[in-house]
Write an enzyme that holds these catalytic residues in place. Structure first.
Site, mmCIF file in Angstrom:
data_model
loop_
_atom_site.group_PDB
_atom_site.id
_atom_site.type_symbol
_atom_site.label_atom_id
_atom_site.label_comp_id
_atom_site.label_asym_id
_atom_site.label_seq_id
_atom_site.Cartn_x
_atom_site.Cartn_y
_atom_site.Cartn_z
ATOM 1 N N HIS A 104 0.795 -1.236 0.000
ATOM 2 C CA HIS A 104 0.000 0.000 0.000
ATOM 3 C C HIS A 104 0.827 1.285 0.000
ATOM 4 O O HIS A 104 0.520 2.236 0.728
ATOM 5 C CB HIS A 104 -0.947 0.002 1.206
ATOM 6 N N GLU A 156 -11.605 -3.667 -2.788
ATOM 7 C CA GLU A 156 -10.593 -2.751 -3.316
ATOM 8 C C GLU A 156 -10.362 -3.045 -4.795
ATOM 9 O O GLU A 156 -9.716 -4.022 -5.148
ATOM 10 C CB GLU A 156 -9.278 -2.937 -2.558
ATOM 11 N N HIS A 174 -9.710 2.206 0.320
ATOM 12 C CA HIS A 174 -9.679 1.122 1.303
ATOM 13 C C HIS A 174 -10.777 1.250 2.355
ATOM 14 O O HIS A 174 -10.542 1.040 3.554
ATOM 15 C CB HIS A 174 -8.295 1.078 1.958
#
Ligand code: GLA
Length: 365
Positions: free
Chosen positions: A119, A329, A193
């Protein structure tokens, strides 16, 4: 014309803003409260572009908050907050060993997840303070967030100009529009997210029904990096081609479920990349709430909040236990920079990264 206004009646869509506190750096964080003409409300903060709350109606017409998060900035600044509601970049999901090569230059990124990069790194797009402004949108309200990620930030090449627009429609939809340009060849994979809980946190997500429009998923190794195989879902717990309870097969004896502590996998969408197609649908029977996800992305990571362990207490004192939230996601495949068979995540100067995802909130009686 006479108008008997009651609180149940549609109002004008609008955006208001207020301070949400100050970062340790001294930067001010602003919260924008977006309301559509049905009374659906979404709050977004400039820190991480985080959606801090989002309401949707149940079958009785009651609007309740259906995303996980915190009441104040301190909540989001705690160590180990797992990306609640945040924008993710430059690269959503994992890059093996935090390394990739472009035109024979090797780039090294932070290792922040069991030997891999996750991420966007230590200070990804979820932890930067975005610039925000209201933009015109005839059928609702829209907020534009921009961020310039400097060449070399978190190890990634190129100055990346990023723009994300949250468009809250009067038809109870949320369209997220992502755009980016670079001045040097780089890789990009942006996502959002949010952890959804359509019961409005009254129960965990195991009773939600889910459909994922995918005949294949990406099996992973023990560090959650795809092996490269596109495995048919048929005959496996990963088969969500028809609506099925999230909890129906999650505790089956299965190596992939063991690796992820449940579902934490990328499904390869049947319709592929490029145009907006249905990716997933969720339904929570008690509230009657439904959520449909459409995307131009080729894949969706479905994560069932497996790593939530009760150590975080969120809005209104709710303790976030395992499987309190469901993340949907939309994205390109994890580790694409190292897996040439996967759809490319490279972005060259002069090109435009464009991606769209739409969440449609509804009810089923
Ligand atoms: C993603 C990952 C998960 C986990 C969460 C945050 O969805 O795939 O493994 O890291 O983010 O906790």
């Amino acid at each position: 014309m006479a108008c008997n206004s009651t609180t149940d009646q549609p109002q004008n869509a609008n955006i208001t803003s207020k301070s949400f506190g100050t970062l340790p750096s001294g930067e001010e964080v602003t919260q924008y409260i977006m309301t559509n003409n049905q009374g659906m409300e979404m709050s977004v903060i400039t820190y991480g572009g985080i959606i801090t709350s989002l309401t949707a109606p149940d079958k009785a017409g009651k609007y309740e908050d259906i995303v996980l998060g915190f009441d104040n900035l301190e909540g989001y600044l705690q160590d180990g907050v797992p990306y609640f509601g945040a924008l993710i970049g430059r690269y959503g999901n994992r890059i093996a060993k935090g390394k990739f090569t472009l035109d024979s230059t090797e780039y090294e990124l932070a290792i922040n997840n069991i030997g891999n990069h996750l991420h966007g790194g230590l200070k990804g797009f979820d932890k930067v303070n975005w610039s925000a402004k209201e933009v015109e949108y005839a059928d609702g309200v829209a907020l534009e967030l921009t961020y310039l990620s400097a060449d070399g930030e978190e190890g990634y090449p190129g100055n990346l100009e990023t723009k994300v627009t949250y468009q809250l429609g009067n038809d109870n939809t949320l369209l997220i529009d992502y755009m980016a340009t670079t001045d040097k060849k780089t890789v990009v994979n942006l996502t959002q997210h949010s952890y959804f809980n359509l019961s409005a946190m009254k129960e965990d997500v195991l009773n939600h029904q889910l459909m994922v429009n995918a005949d294949h998923f990406l099996p992973v190794d023990s560090t959650l990096i795809p092996t490269g195989e596109l495995r048919p879902v048929e005959g496996t717990p990963f088969n969500f081609t028809e609506m099925k309870k999230v909890g129906a097969d999650v505790n089956q004896e299965n190596q992939q479920l063991t690796y992820g502590l449940g579902y934490d996998h990328c499904w390869v969408l049947n319709e592929g990349a490029g145009k907006m197609d249905l990716a997933a649908k969720a339904y929570e029977p008690n509230s009657g709430r439904t959520l449909e996800v459409y995307t131009s992305e080729p894949a969706i990571q479905v994560y069932t909040g497996n790593f939530l362990d009760g150590t975080l207490t969120g809005k209104g004192g709710t303790v976030y236990n395992k499987r309190t939230g469901l993340c949907l996601e939309t994205q390109h495949f994890p580790d694409s920079p190292n897996q040439p068979e996967f759809p490319s995540t490279e972005l060259n100067p002069g090109e435009k990264y464009e991606s769209q995802t739409k969440f449609v909130f509804g009810i089923r009686e």
